[in-house]
Design an enzyme around this catalytic site. Sequence first.
Site, PDB file in Angstrom:
ATOM      1  N   GLU A 165      -5.966  -1.345   9.354  1.00 28.60           N
ATOM      2  CA  GLU A 165      -6.306  -2.834   9.625  1.00 28.60           C
ATOM      3  C   GLU A 165      -7.058  -2.816  11.073  1.00 28.60           C
ATOM      4  O   GLU A 165      -7.297  -2.028  11.736  1.00 28.60           O
ATOM      5  CB  GLU A 165      -5.006  -3.650   9.671  1.00 28.60           C
ATOM      6  CG  GLU A 165      -4.089  -3.063  10.845  1.00 28.60           C
ATOM      7  CD  GLU A 165      -2.802  -3.808  10.293  1.00 28.60           C
ATOM      8  OE1 GLU A 165      -2.213  -3.954   9.338  1.00 28.60           O
ATOM      9  OE2 GLU A 165      -2.172  -3.856  11.631  1.00 28.60           O
ATOM     10  N   ASN A 220      -6.779  -5.293  14.452  1.00 28.35           N
ATOM     11  CA  ASN A 220      -6.137  -6.474  15.218  1.00 28.35           C
ATOM     12  C   ASN A 220      -7.171  -7.068  16.023  1.00 28.35           C
ATOM     13  O   ASN A 220      -7.848  -6.654  16.980  1.00 28.35           O
ATOM     14  CB  ASN A 220      -5.024  -5.830  15.951  1.00 28.35           C
ATOM     15  CG  ASN A 220      -3.866  -5.447  15.418  1.00 28.35           C
ATOM     16  OD1 ASN A 220      -3.453  -6.151  14.181  1.00 28.35           O
ATOM     17  ND2 ASN A 220      -3.438  -4.258  15.647  1.00 28.35           N
ATOM     18  N   GLU A 253       0.880  -1.106   0.186  1.00 30.95           N
ATOM     19  CA  GLU A 253      -0.060   0.076   0.029  1.00 30.95           C
ATOM     20  C   GLU A 253       0.670   1.272  -0.053  1.00 30.95           C
ATOM     21  O   GLU A 253       2.233   1.152   0.406  1.00 30.95           O
ATOM     22  CB  GLU A 253      -0.810  -0.114   1.267  1.00 30.95           C
ATOM     23  CG  GLU A 253      -0.267   0.121   2.243  1.00 30.95           C
ATOM     24  CD  GLU A 253      -1.116  -0.078   3.683  1.00 30.95           C
ATOM     25  OE1 GLU A 253      -0.724   0.517   4.904  1.00 30.95           O
ATOM     26  OE2 GLU A 253      -2.355  -0.520   3.527  1.00 30.95           O
TER      27      GLU A 253
END
Length: 696
Positions: free
Chosen positions: A288, A290, A200
């Site tokens: 993201e 976790n 990315e």
Amino acid sequence: MFEKILIANRGEIACRVIKTARKMGIKTVAVYSEADKDARHVELADEAVLLGPAPSRESYLVADKIIAAAKQTGAQAIHPGYGFLSENEEFARRVEEEGIAFIGPKHGSIAAMGDKIASKKLANAAQVNTIPGHNEPILSPEEAVKIAQGIGYPVMIKASAGGGGKGLRVAFNDKECFEGFSSCRNEARNSFGDDRVFMEKFVEEPRHIEIQVLGDSQGNTLYLWERECSIQRRHQKVIEEAPSPFISEATRKAMGEQAVALAKAVNYQSAGTVEFVVGKDQSFYFLEMNTRLQVEHPVTECITGLDLVEQMIRVAAGEPLSLKQEDIKREGWAIECRINAEDPFRNFLPSTGRLVKYQPPQANLEQSTLTLQGESYAQGSFGGVRVDTGVYEGGEIPMFYDSMIAKLIVHGRDRADAIAKMRVALNGFVIRGISSNIPFQSALLAHEDFKSGNFNTGFIAQHYGGGFRAEDVPHSDPLFLVALAGFIRRKAREREAGISGQLPGHEVRIEHDYVALVSEGTAGQQARHALHISEFVGHLGEALVRVGEGAEAKSYRIVCNSRLNDIRLTGTVNGQPFVAQAERGTAKQPLAYRLQHNGYAILVNVLSPRAAELQALMPFKAPPDTSKFLLSPMPGLLVQIAAQPGQTVQAGERLAVIEAMKMENILIAERDVKVAEVLAKVGESLSVDQLILRFE
């Protein structure tokens, strides 16, 4: 509620889960590798089961052995901690199929959000703004370079199953991309058993801010405010704090609501963390999720008063959350420093071995007033210092796992108070036998940009890009440590004078005048300071120490009742409290004192004036020349030798690769060299300074 749970992890997090389980009246089962047979988590648990050899792929990553251990001991649930199998969809599914509760999210949620590629696709489908990138697995370094050119440098190469800084590289050109892809894939395969890698765009000057979420099986989902995690080195967090000194209340609320929406989209049931990259204009992008407990969860616990491990256990047992969003409090300020087994003065190379001394600072802080730059902070309702650890004095730090020794957490009434308490706590944290990053942490906390909250994820690279040196730890008054060394020497002479049976005419005499020789540099230079010690009162541990002569002399009234064999010293200097460390002797200067305060360290030899005259006549022995050898800078496994006898290697090219604490460390040539001889074998366990190559 469960009667017995198994913790499928080791070290600090295993001990942390055991602590909460005990509080809840739940029995615990530890699992361990052969390297961890004497580990603290094994001792604390009610039962322990051996998994296998030291490498994690043969022990902590073997799902069959962990599930068998749970069945063997009658554990009704498994807590995976963080790392290892905590975000492994297959492991969570297997546990559920075996009729054992998984203290974490359902395997479907892990599949949707724990996988970095799948989570980005889901976020895009939910119209969540994400960073441009390539969300399909990349198959070769050549393909990686082509994709990076399309995205535009810099790019971030990330392992899909990565975490904790493992399997992650930033590339600024084709060469870095090609090499970074290979290293990422190797690290991911070794650490997680999954070598998928994606890419990315790397957002420059970003803040890393994450939202803690908590969901139950009844559909209730909350956010527990944010954590500021921008102080990172090599993409691994060093200091975390809650709340963030950067974002506004409006941004905080928007990020929290977006994190909850993402969690609800996958029916998330447990504690989890949604990570965002935040721009300087407070725009934020989903990175993201976790799907596990984070290393830095204690700072959230401090400001909310919640036990996140307890909440995870209760959710896994089917209980609904007892709180609503409006019930989540935010009190005070919490900071966590990760205390790692690494040498900051040798480019943070791993440091393994035995903890000869290990004395956390709790007891020291409970009785002291905390001071930062002359401003006192008394212990109050936020006067917490917490040490989460999986080690003990005399224990080993093995080379097979991560480098964490402990997490040091403080809770203050505001950010300045928390910083002050953390600096004192670091001063009182005694670790010997291995190196630690405590001096580096002290320097970070003293940095003006950190204190003002003016930083981003590039903070360490910007200020310490050339490495960390002793000169990077300034001290507001270094002569204080010289005075403290004189005080200790005077106190030792007082004790020596009281020893019976001394040879008549040669008794120890108490002097008032001394010379302090402070070692500087590596060429044997020593700065000289005249010391005059008066008004010494032994039973009170008090003296007036003058450093220097004439108009430039400085006086220090020191009061310290610590014993001579105490490493940690507490007392006052000119009426202000201090916490410092002092000990006698090093390998090269066994009679000198080594003193540390606020991350700053000096080596001082305190002598009589005549002894100082004689010392000046002693020749300096230069260290041996090792420029024709490649030495191992750390203990670790030699996994590659990239040069053979007769081969010429250019500056910047690879010479060897050493694996330690789950990280690949590449040794490169500092100059053009020709290899004469290979002195170590691939697969060999190296010690520090062991010879690997000889050059012509």
